[in-house]
Design a protein around this motif. Sequence first.
Motif, short mmCIF file in Angstrom:
data_model
loop_
_atom_site.label_atom_id
_atom_site.label_comp_id
_atom_site.label_asym_id
_atom_site.label_seq_id
_atom_site.Cartn_x
_atom_site.Cartn_y
_atom_site.Cartn_z
N VAL A 252 31.82 32.45 44.82
CA VAL A 252 32.50 31.82 43.55
C VAL A 252 33.58 32.15 42.60
CG1 VAL A 252 31.20 30.01 44.30
CG2 VAL A 252 30.37 31.27 42.23
N THR A 253 33.01 33.39 42.60
CA THR A 253 34.40 33.66 41.16
C THR A 253 35.42 34.63 41.56
OG1 THR A 253 33.37 36.30 41.49
CG2 THR A 253 31.90 34.85 40.42
N LYS A 254 35.97 34.19 43.18
CA LYS A 254 36.61 35.36 43.26
C LYS A 254 38.46 34.47 43.80
CE LYS A 254 33.79 39.08 45.13
NZ LYS A 254 33.14 39.53 46.46
N GLY A 255 39.19 33.62 42.53
CA GLY A 255 40.52 33.43 42.78
C GLY A 255 40.51 32.21 43.69
N LEU A 256 39.63 31.15 43.56
CA LEU A 256 39.09 29.96 43.81
C LEU A 256 40.12 29.44 42.81
CD1 LEU A 256 36.25 30.03 45.65
CD2 LEU A 256 38.11 30.27 46.81
N GLU B 278 35.74 26.69 55.41
CA GLU B 278 37.05 25.64 54.82
C GLU B 278 36.35 24.59 54.56
OE1 GLU B 278 40.81 24.24 57.41
OE2 GLU B 278 39.90 26.16 57.59
N ASN B 279 35.15 25.11 55.42
CA ASN B 279 34.29 23.53 54.96
C ASN B 279 34.36 23.24 54.04
OD1 ASN B 279 34.84 22.70 58.08
ND2 ASN B 279 33.11 23.59 58.19
N ILE B 280 33.69 24.26 53.07
CA ILE B 280 32.02 23.84 51.85
C ILE B 280 33.93 23.72 50.85
CG2 ILE B 280 30.70 25.61 50.27
CD1 ILE B 280 29.29 26.97 52.20
N ILE B 281 34.74 24.85 51.42
CA ILE B 281 35.52 24.65 50.33
C ILE B 281 36.79 22.83 50.14
CG2 ILE B 281 38.02 25.53 49.73
CD1 ILE B 281 36.90 27.97 49.74
N ILE C 6 51.57 37.94 56.31
CA ILE C 6 49.86 38.67 56.99
C ILE C 6 49.12 38.29 56.07
CG2 ILE C 6 49.00 40.01 57.98
CD1 ILE C 6 52.26 40.85 58.46
N LEU C 7 48.71 37.27 55.80
CA LEU C 7 47.63 37.41 54.92
C LEU C 7 45.80 37.28 55.94
CD1 LEU C 7 46.44 35.99 52.29
CD2 LEU C 7 46.36 34.09 53.58
N GLY C 8 45.87 38.79 54.82
CA GLY C 8 43.81 38.86 55.73
C GLY C 8 43.74 39.59 54.51
N ALA C 9 42.23 40.21 54.78
CA ALA C 9 40.82 40.80 54.00
C ALA C 9 41.56 42.67 54.65
CB ALA C 9 39.86 41.00 54.57
N ARG C 10 40.47 43.44 54.42
CA ARG C 10 41.16 44.89 54.37
C ARG C 10 41.22 44.99 55.41
NH1 ARG C 10 35.36 45.45 52.92
NH2 ARG C 10 34.27 45.90 54.66
N LEU D 176 39.16 33.39 50.40
CA LEU D 176 40.58 33.16 50.07
C LEU D 176 41.22 32.83 50.59
CD1 LEU D 176 40.19 36.16 47.35
CD2 LEU D 176 39.72 33.33 46.15
N THR D 177 41.23 32.64 51.63
CA THR D 177 42.35 33.06 53.20
C THR D 177 42.63 31.53 52.87
OG1 THR D 177 41.21 32.62 55.04
CG2 THR D 177 41.98 35.02 53.74
N THR D 178 40.97 30.80 52.70
CA THR D 178 41.75 29.20 53.43
C THR D 178 42.65 28.58 52.16
OG1 THR D 178 39.25 29.18 53.22
CG2 THR D 178 40.18 27.48 53.38
#
Length: 827
Positions: free
Chosen positions: A640-644, A620-623, A392-396, A348-350
Motif C-alpha cells: 500500500v506504500t508504493k505509488g497508489l 485490480e479488484n481490491i484497488i 511496455i508497462l511491467g515489473a522487473r 501499480l500496473t492496475t
Amino acid sequence: MPEETRQYAEVILPLPLYGTFTYSIPRNLTDKIGIGYRIIVPFGRKKYYTAVVVSLTPVAPRGFEVKDIVSVLDDGPILRYPQLKLWQWISEYYLCATGDVYKAAVPAGLKIESETFIELNPDYEETVTERLTEREAIIAQTLDHNGRMPLGDIEKRTGLQNAETLTAKMIEKGIVIVSEKLVERYRSKKETCLRLAVDRNDDTAMHAAFDAVKGAPKQEKLLIALIDSLNKRSRNGECDDVPRAALLEATGLSSAIAAALASKGIIEIFTREINRFRYLGTDIGQLPVLSEAQNKALDEIHNGFLEKDIILLHGVTSSGKTELYIHLIDYVLKKGEQTLFLVPEIALTTQLTRRLQKVFGNKVIIYHSKFSDNERVDLWKRILHDSRPCVILGARSSLFLPFSKLGLVIVDEEHESSYKQFDPAPRYNARDCAIVLASMHGAKTLLGSATPSIETYYKALNGRYGLVTLSQRFEGVQLPAIKIIDTVDERRRQRTASGPMTAEMGRLSREALSRGEQIILFHNRRGYAPVVTCRQCAYVPKCQNCDVSLTYHKRAGEMVCHYCGATYKLPSICPSCKEPAIEVHGYGTERIEDIADSAFPNVKIARMDLDTTRNKDSYENIIDDFSKGKSQVLVGTQMVTKGLDFDKVSMVGVLNADTLINFPDFRASERAFNMLEQVAGRAGRRNTRGLVVIQTSQPAHPILSFVQSHNYKGYYEHELNERRRYNYPPYTRVINVYLKHRDLDRLIEAAARYGDKLREMFGNRVFGPDEPHVARIQSLYIRKIMLKIEISASMRKVKDLLRSVYEEFMTDPSLRSLQVYYDVDPM
C-alpha cells in the motif's frame, strides 16, 4: 561432410553453468540456424534442453567429443540485439552464470526440456526375501494405475512425504525405471476460422455458390453473413477470414451449417494460431494538462537529456510525476520508438494501465509475472515481431523483452527494494540493469522517486546523473501533517486501545470515517499472529526446515513458515507439556483486519497483502473497490506504500514503526525513511491536507524527525555521514558471499576457511563469516561473508578471484555439497 567444412554452434543452456557449450550442426540444419535461435540439444546422459545460439564457428573444439544439435525450433531468432550482450553484463556484474540469466529472462514456455518420468519395471518380480514396503507398494500401485508419471507428480498423487527419495531407492532396487520425455510447456491459442473457397469478385462463381444453397435458408443466411463480414474486414485492412465462433454467435446458427457449406466447396474451415494478447481501450490521445511547475520540470528533463543519458526526477509524493512520464512517452512514441515503463510492484500496473490507456490506447502493453506462461510467450512474440511504437508497462522481468526501437526507459519509484531479485540467481537490480539496457540501445533513462536511494541521489548531486526537482504537490496541496504517538506513554497512561491501535489513532480514524473519508492502516507483517506459544511451558512451534517461528494464519487455519512456505496445523494441545495452553500473540494484517472490523462498525474493510493478491485479478479488484468507495478502510503491508493514488484517503495509520527502524542491516534506516515517507504520501492527495499517524516506542529516533518534517535532504546528509564513517555504499560496493550446507559443523569449518582464503586476496575488505538473522532455511544452514570493494574495482577481476577460490574449494570431496553464491549490491 569433410571435417574442415563442418559448422559448430556455441550455445547457452538454461542451467547454472558458467561459459558456453559447443555442438556440431548437422548438414541438414546448416542453413536453418543463426545467432539467437532456439535449438534442442542433448546434455548429460539423457537430458535434452532448449539452448540459445550465441555464435557460429567452423573451428572444431579439441579434447572432447562434440554432440550434434537435435533440432531447430524457430524460423528466426527469438532474441534481438543487444539482449545477449545484456545477459553477459548481468552475468559478469552479479557474479552468476549466463545460464542463470537465460533461465530468468526467457518465459518458461519457450524453454522445452526433457522431464524425468517414472514407470514400473515390467521385468521386476517381488520375492519372499525382497518384498515391497508399504510406502513402496503405494507408489507401485499409483504407477500401475496411472502409467508413466513425472517424478514431481508422484508425491502429489500419493500424498507421501519424501516420495522422490523413496523413488530413488526403488530405482536402485530395479522396481521402477526412468525415462526422459521432451515437454513443451507453451500451448499456442488456436482459433477456427472461415473463408470463401471462391473469389467473391467472380460473379459467375458467386452465382453458382448461391444456386448451391437454394432451398437451404440457414446455409444461405450464413453465406451472406460471411460475405458481409469479409467486406467489412477488407475495408478495415484486416485479414480475409472470419472467426467461426463470432460469426455463428452473430447469426445464431450451428457449426453443422458451416460444415455443410464446406462440404459443398463454398467455404473453407481452417485453424490458425492467434496471440492471447488483447488490446484494451482505444486511442484517445488527450495529454494531461501540466501545471507551471510541471512544465518547467518537463523542459528541464528535455534539456537535461541533451547532456546526460540518465536523469533523476526527485518529486515529492503527489507532485505529478506520472503526468510528466506521459508527456515524455508521447514524445518518444511520436518519434516511432518504444518506451519501457518499470514499476516495482504488480499492484501499480492496475492504476497506471488505465491512466496510460486513456492517452495511448492500444499502444500500452502490460507484462509481469502474474501472467501465465502462455500469455508471456504471446507477449514476447508480439514485441519480437512487431516494431511499432508502444509503451511496455511491467515489473522487473519486463526489461528482458526483445525491444527493437527502445527510446526511453522510465524507472518509477527507483528506490524500491522490489526491483532487486533475491532468489534464485541472477540476483540483479532491475533499476541498474534498465540503465545498462538503455545505454546499449542508445536510449535515455528517467529515474523517478520522492525518496531516491542514497546511491542515486549521490550520483545526481555529483554530476553523474542529471537532477530535476519537483518540490510542490500538484495544485498546491500541502504535504500531510505527521503525528507521532508514543506507545510506551500511551500504555503508561492506561488509555484504552483496540489491539495494536492506540486510543488516539482509533479516535482520529473514526473522525475521518465519519466525514466520509477513507483511511489506510499500514503494518508490514502478514498473517494473523506472528507468534504461537504455550502459556504453561513457553513452547514455541518452529519450522522443521528453517530456524524461524511459525506465523498463524486464521483464515487457512494453519501455521505457515514465511521462508520456505511449509504449513502446519495449529495444535490444540501443547506437544511439549501436553496442556491445552496454546495461545497466539502479536498482530499481522489478517488480525488487524478483524480488529478494524470490530472497531469501525458498518464500515467495509479491505486487505492487501501477499495472501489476498495471489491471483492475477486480485490486485485490480481490491484497488477498484477502494477507489470507488466500496471499502473505506484498507489494511495492508508495504504494497500500500508504493505509488497508489486514492482521492478520498485523508489519513494513514502506521501501526508499528519500530519493526521498520530496528533491523540489523546498514540499509535499515534508508528503508524505514523511504517506507514511512511513501506511505505518508498516500494521504491527502486532493484538495485537503492529509494526516499520518505513526505509532512508535522510540519517538525521539532521528529518522522520525526527518519524516515529520518531510526533510529528505536532511535525512540524506545524516545517512551519508553514517555511510562515510563505516565505509558503506556509495563509497564502496558491497558483495555478500553466502555459504550453505546441511551439516552445521562442516559449514562452520568451511566458512572459516573460505573467509581466510578471501582475506589472502582481498585483505581487510573481508568481514565475517557471520551468522545471518535467519541462520537456516529449507534445512540448509547459512553463513555470510561480506566484501567491501572499491567502486573503481573491475567486477570481472573480482569475479575471477572469487571463482578461483570456489574452484579450489570444490576440489575437496568433503565440500562438494557446499553451496556458494553471491549477492552484489544487496538491498
